[in-house]
Design a protein around this motif. Structure first.
Motif, PDB file in Angstrom:
ATOM      1  N   VAL A  81       0.857  -1.177   0.000  1.00  0.00           N
ATOM      2  CA  VAL A  81       0.000   0.000   0.000  1.00  0.00           C
ATOM      3  C   VAL A  81       0.894   1.227   0.000  1.00  0.00           C
ATOM      4  O   VAL A  81       1.743   1.392   0.885  1.00  0.00           O
ATOM      5  N   SER A  82       0.704   2.084  -0.999  1.00  0.00           N
ATOM      6  CA  SER A  82       1.479   3.310  -1.113  1.00  0.00           C
ATOM      7  C   SER A  82       0.689   4.468  -0.535  1.00  0.00           C
ATOM      8  O   SER A  82      -0.550   4.441  -0.521  1.00  0.00           O
ATOM      9  N   GLY A  83       1.416   5.484  -0.095  1.00  0.00           N
ATOM     10  CA  GLY A  83       0.764   6.681   0.441  1.00  0.00           C
ATOM     11  C   GLY A  83      -0.103   7.379  -0.584  1.00  0.00           C
ATOM     12  O   GLY A  83      -1.127   7.971  -0.251  1.00  0.00           O
ATOM     13  N   GLY A  84       0.277   7.327  -1.840  1.00  0.00           N
ATOM     14  CA  GLY A  84      -0.534   7.919  -2.899  1.00  0.00           C
ATOM     15  C   GLY A  84      -1.439   6.876  -3.501  1.00  0.00           C
ATOM     16  O   GLY A  84      -1.010   6.071  -4.331  1.00  0.00           O
ATOM     17  N   VAL A  85      -2.690   6.802  -3.042  1.00  0.00           N
ATOM     18  CA  VAL A  85      -3.619   5.765  -3.481  1.00  0.00           C
ATOM     19  C   VAL A  85      -4.468   6.299  -4.624  1.00  0.00           C
ATOM     20  O   VAL A  85      -5.173   7.301  -4.472  1.00  0.00           O
ATOM     21  N   HIS A  86      -4.430   5.618  -5.782  1.00  0.00           N
ATOM     22  CA  HIS A  86      -5.168   6.092  -6.947  1.00  0.00           C
ATOM     23  C   HIS A  86      -5.992   4.946  -7.549  1.00  0.00           C
ATOM     24  O   HIS A  86      -5.466   3.860  -7.798  1.00  0.00           O
ATOM     25  N   TYR A  87      -7.261   5.190  -7.749  1.00  0.00           N
ATOM     26  CA  TYR A  87      -8.145   4.222  -8.401  1.00  0.00           C
ATOM     27  C   TYR A  87      -8.962   4.965  -9.452  1.00  0.00           C
ATOM     28  O   TYR A  87      -8.976   6.196  -9.514  1.00  0.00           O
ATOM     29  N   TYR A  88      -9.674   4.178 -10.265  1.00  0.00           N
ATOM     30  CA  TYR A  88     -10.624   4.790 -11.193  1.00  0.00           C
ATOM     31  C   TYR A  88     -11.693   5.498 -10.359  1.00  0.00           C
ATOM     32  O   TYR A  88     -12.443   4.860  -9.625  1.00  0.00           O
ATOM     33  N   THR A  89     -11.745   6.794 -10.484  1.00  0.00           N
ATOM     34  CA  THR A  89     -12.567   7.568  -9.556  1.00  0.00           C
ATOM     35  C   THR A  89     -14.062   7.305  -9.685  1.00  0.00           C
ATOM     36  O   THR A  89     -14.804   7.519  -8.731  1.00  0.00           O
ATOM     37  N   MET A  90     -14.527   6.846 -10.874  1.00  0.00           N
ATOM     38  CA  MET A  90     -15.956   6.676 -11.089  1.00  0.00           C
ATOM     39  C   MET A  90     -16.417   5.223 -10.991  1.00  0.00           C
ATOM     40  O   MET A  90     -17.597   4.929 -11.131  1.00  0.00           O
ATOM     41  N   LYS A  91     -15.469   4.280 -10.757  1.00  0.00           N
ATOM     42  CA  LYS A  91     -15.833   2.874 -10.600  1.00  0.00           C
ATOM     43  C   LYS A  91     -16.219   2.601  -9.150  1.00  0.00           C
ATOM     44  O   LYS A  91     -15.558   3.073  -8.219  1.00  0.00           O
ATOM     45  N   LYS A  92     -17.258   1.803  -8.952  1.00  0.00           N
ATOM     46  CA  LYS A  92     -17.628   1.449  -7.591  1.00  0.00           C
ATOM     47  C   LYS A  92     -16.565   0.533  -6.987  1.00  0.00           C
ATOM     48  O   LYS A  92     -15.907  -0.231  -7.682  1.00  0.00           O
TER      49      LYS A  92
END
Length: 278
Positions: A81-92
Motif C-alpha cells: 500500500v502506497s501513500g498515494g492511493v489512486h483508483y478509477y474515480t468513477m468505478k464502484k
C-alpha cells in the motif's frame, strides 16, 4: 527458515539523489518501522523492492527467492500500500474489488467483508466519493484480504484520524501475532512506539540505524541545559524557549545544571537530523 525479506547492497542512482548500499532483513512475524525525513529514500527503497523502479545494484530476496522467474508467486504472497492511493474515480469499490480478487488465488472473501465493516466502507461508493483517509482504508482492505504473509506499507496511517490510526495499529498487532511480517514507513513516530518491534532509520540515502526499537532508544538520552553547553559529545544541539538540548550517548556524564531524560523516537530523529549530527 529463509528471511521473509532480505536486502543486501541495494543502490539506486539519480542525478541529485543516491540510495547507497541499503541492507536489512525482516524477522518473520515482526513489525518493522521505516523512518527518516522526507527525501531520505524510504519510498525509493520500497519501490525498488518491488521493481517499480529498477535498482542499479544489490540483491533482494523475498522468502529466499528473487523476482527473476518468481514475480507472480512473490506478489501473491505480499501486500503493498502506497501513500498515494489512486483508483478509477468513477468505478464502484465492488467493481474494483472484483477485478483485484482475480489476481489472488488465496483471496478471502470473509476477511474482505470483515475489513469493510471494520473500516466502515461502503463498496457501492466510488473512490471519488471517499476522503483520503478512507482511500487508505480501502487500499489496506484489499491488501489484508488475500492472506499476505508480508505487508509493505508506505505511510499507511497518513490522512487517518487518531482513532482510525489506533484501530489500524491494533490490526497490525493482531496480524503479527498470527505470523504476518510488516514493514511500514511513517513520520508518526508515536505509532511505531505503540506497535513496532524493530526500526530501520534511513538518512540521506543510507541506513544509519537498525535493530530492535528498545535497543535503539537505549543507546541515547537527551541532555537539557541553560547557559553554556556541557562538555562531551553532543549530537544535534537545538534551542527552544526553555534552553538547549542535544542527543547524547546513554552513558553520558552529566555535569551540574544538565538534566538527562529518556529519548523517544521523535526526539532522536529531530536531533540526529540537525546539521552536523552523525
Amino acid at each position: 527458515m529463509s528471511e521473509v525479506l532480505s536486502v543486501q547492497g541495494l543502490c539506486k542512482y539519480y542525478e541529485k539523489f543516491r540510495l547507497e548500499n541499503i541492507a536489512f532483513d525482516l524477522r518473520p512475524g515482526a513489525i518493522t518501522g521505516f523512518i527518516g525525513r522526507n527525501g531520505a529514500g524510504k519510498t525509493t527503497t520500497l519501490k525498488s523492492l518491488l521493481n517499480f523502479v529498477h535498482p542499479d545494484a544489490g540483491e533482494i530476496r523475498f522468502f529466499g527467492k528473487t523476482f527473476g522467474g518468481n514475480e507472480t508467486e512473490i506478489k501473491s504472497r505480499i501486500g503493498f500500500v502506497s501513500g498515494g492511493v489512486h483508483y478509477y474515480t468513477m468505478k464502484k469499490l465492488k467493481a474494483i474489488t472484483a477485478v483485484t480478487a482475480r489476481f489472488y488465488p488465496a483471496w478471502d472473501e470473509g476477511a474482505y467483508r470483515n475489513y469493510l465493516e471494520r473500516f466502515s466502507l461502503d463498496e457501492n461508493k466510488t473512490p471519488g466519493e471517499l476522503s483520503e483517509g478512507m482511500k487508505v482504508k480501502y487500499a489496506l482492505t484489499l491488501a489484508l484480504s488475500h492472506g499476505a504473509e508480508l505487508l509493505l506499507l508506505d505511510e499507511p496511517t497518513s490522512g487517518l484520524d487518531p482513532v482510525s490510526r489506533d484501530e489500524l495499529l491494533e490490526i497490525f498487532l493482531d496480524l503479527a501475532e498470527r505470523g504476518t511480517t510488516i514493514l511500514f514507513s511513517t513520520h508518526i513516530t508515536s505509532d511505531l512506539e505503540k506497535s513496532a518491534d524493530d526500526i530501520i532509520y534511513i538518512k540521506g540515502g543510507r541506513v544509519v540505524e537498525r535493530g530492535a526499537v528498545g535497543d535503539f532508544l537505549a543507546r541515547y538520552r537527551v541532555a537539557r541545559w541553560t547557559g553554556e553547553a556541557p562538555a562531551g559529545a553532543l549530537m544535534g544541539v537545538k534551542r527552544d524557549k526553555t534552553g538547549s538540548s542535544a542527543l547524547v550517548a546513554a552513558d553520558f556524564a552529566a555535569g551540574e545544571g544538565v538534566i538527562l531524560e529518556d529519548a523517544d523516537l521523535e526526539t532522536v530523529m529531530v536531533h540526529m537530523e540537525r546539521e552536523g549530527a552523525q
